[in-house]
Design an enzyme around this catalytic site. Structure first.
Site: not given
Length: 427
Positions: A124, A255, A258, A322-323, A356, A415
């Site tokens: 995606y 960032q 975004h 995240e970063h 990135d 078993h």
């Protein structure tokens, strides 16, 4: 941005909160769209494209002619940049190839693993406020290296029903099999369930907004695997008195632009540096084309002054960004203290933008605190490890009695009998 000075540990949870919307409402909307896609296929996807992306489509598939046209619309400089980035991403991910080793765990008992590519994967690629053609490279390149047989890509078209030419060019460079015009929840549903046009895949990759994240989580319960519950982008920067305020401000804004639900966190051990970065952020913000988006994102953000580096790392690890950019003089020492982060950038020159686009590392990373338990996309994300074992007669003698004993004590007689018969055969 909100400025916080010398918080107590009890305040960390509040500082680490991400922006969010009413999840019950969000999940209800997503559930309704997914149900429609599952029941009505292409017809529903096309209807939602008109509703959400304002695109009137006759078909979902991108044609070869559209891909050829896109190649003529991408300028030479961008083509060369895409090829360079693809080369570096491929080099980094090629180095992650798994070589299984046969291990004799006991006399006559040999075990090993083989890495097998997931046959059908769905990628995606968000369109929205910016065409993320770099994400095409990040997701399709390791898929191709892993050996995935079918790489399906979904991305929203513009109002004219066209996919951004750079996305199509990146898809060609990275080796995508098929491309479809579908965005948001409808794209996730199409790849999860399959439609007349879009094939059902076995695992879905890619970032997105909170609706996309919710859709991925819902389809992962019964229908398809996902890479991770990735949502709005975020960065944490740790600064000290030696940091470059101009660089740090630029990293924070990279960032913030975004989306309005993105978040940035600054953690500084220096009051003077915090003030310089605050002023520089406001100065650079004024000149940004996406100023309004970045401004709203900064409203979700925190600039935090702490007393020392230990406290800075404690707060960063609690946030699990995240970063993470460690823009301090002693970045190597602090890097050893990183526990929770998606991707880490060290020193004044390792800007997050490098990761990135073109350094080679993958930028599809866990957000929203999921770095506490998830890693970013890598070559292993596109593979499964299939385990093998082989037992000889000596192997039965080595472990047979223990297997029988354990099975009997778990009251699993079938078993126990499966091994017991083999033990008796060798008597």
């Amino acid at each position: 941005m909100n400025i916080i000075r010398f918080p107590n540990k009890e305040d960390y949870a509040k500082i680490c909160e991400r922006p969010h919307m009413d999840v019950s409402q969000l999940n209800s909307i997503v559930e309704g769209v997914l149900k429609d896609i599952r029941e009505n296929g292409d017809k529903a996807v096309i209807a939602y494209e008109e509703k959400f992306d304002k695109a009137c489509l006759k078909q979902l598939a991108v044609t070869d002619e559209e891909i050829a046209e896109a190649e003529t619309l991408v300028d030479k400089e961008l083509k060369e940049a895409l090829i360079l980035a693809h080369k570096n991403i491929a080099k980094f991910h090629e180095a992650q190839k798994f070589e299984g080793t046969k291990v004799e765990t006991a006399k006559g008992v040999t075990c090993w693993q083989k890495s097998v590519a997931i046959e059908k994967v769905g990628l995606y690629i968000p369109g929205g406020t910016a065409p993320l053609f770099s994400t095409v490279l990040m997701l399709a390149t390791p898929a191709k290296i892993a050996g995935c047989k079918e790489i399906v890509l979904c991305t929203p078209p513009n109002k004219e029903g066209k996919v951004h030419p750079a996305i199509l060019m990146a898809a060609k460079v990275a080796g995508v099999s098929r491309i479809f015009k579908a965005g948001g929840v409808q794209a996730i549903g199409a790849m999860a369930y399959g439609t007349e046009s879009v094939p059902k895949v076995y695992k879905i990759f890619g970032p997105g907004n909170q609706f996309v994240m919710a859709a991925k989580q819902q389809v992962s319960l019964h229908d398809v695997a996902i890479d991770m519950p990735a949502g709005p982008s975020e960065v944490c920067v740790i600064a000290d008195e030696t940091s470059n305020p101009e660089f740090v401000a630029a990293d924070l804004l990279s960032q913030a632009e975004h989306g309005i639900d993105s978040q940035v966190i600054l953690i500084s051990t220096s009051e003077n540096m915090l003030q310089q970065i605050t002023a520089e952020t406001e100065r650079q913000l004024a000149a940004l084309p996406r100023k309004e988006i970045a401004e709203k994102s900064l409203g979700n953000s925190q600039f935090v002054l702490v007393k020392d580096k230990e406290e800075a790392m404690a707060l960063s690890n609690a946030y699990a960004p995240e970063h993470l950019i460690i823009a301090t003089q002693d970045y190597e020492e602090l890097a050893e203290k990183v526990v929770n982060a998606g991707s880490v950038f060290l020193g004044n020159y390792a800007c997050e933008s490098a990761g990135d686009y073109a350094s080679g590392t993958n930028h599809t990373l866990p957000t929203h605190g999921y770095a506490l338990a998830y890693n970013g996309v890598n070559l292993d994300s596109y593979n499964r490890k299939v385990t093998f074992q082989h037992l000889t007669e000596e192997g039965i003698r080595s472990i047979g009695p223990a297997v029988v004993c354990m099975a009997e004590n778990e009251q699993l007689e079938a078993h126990a009998n499966a091994m017991r018969l083999r033990v008796k055969k060798l008597l």
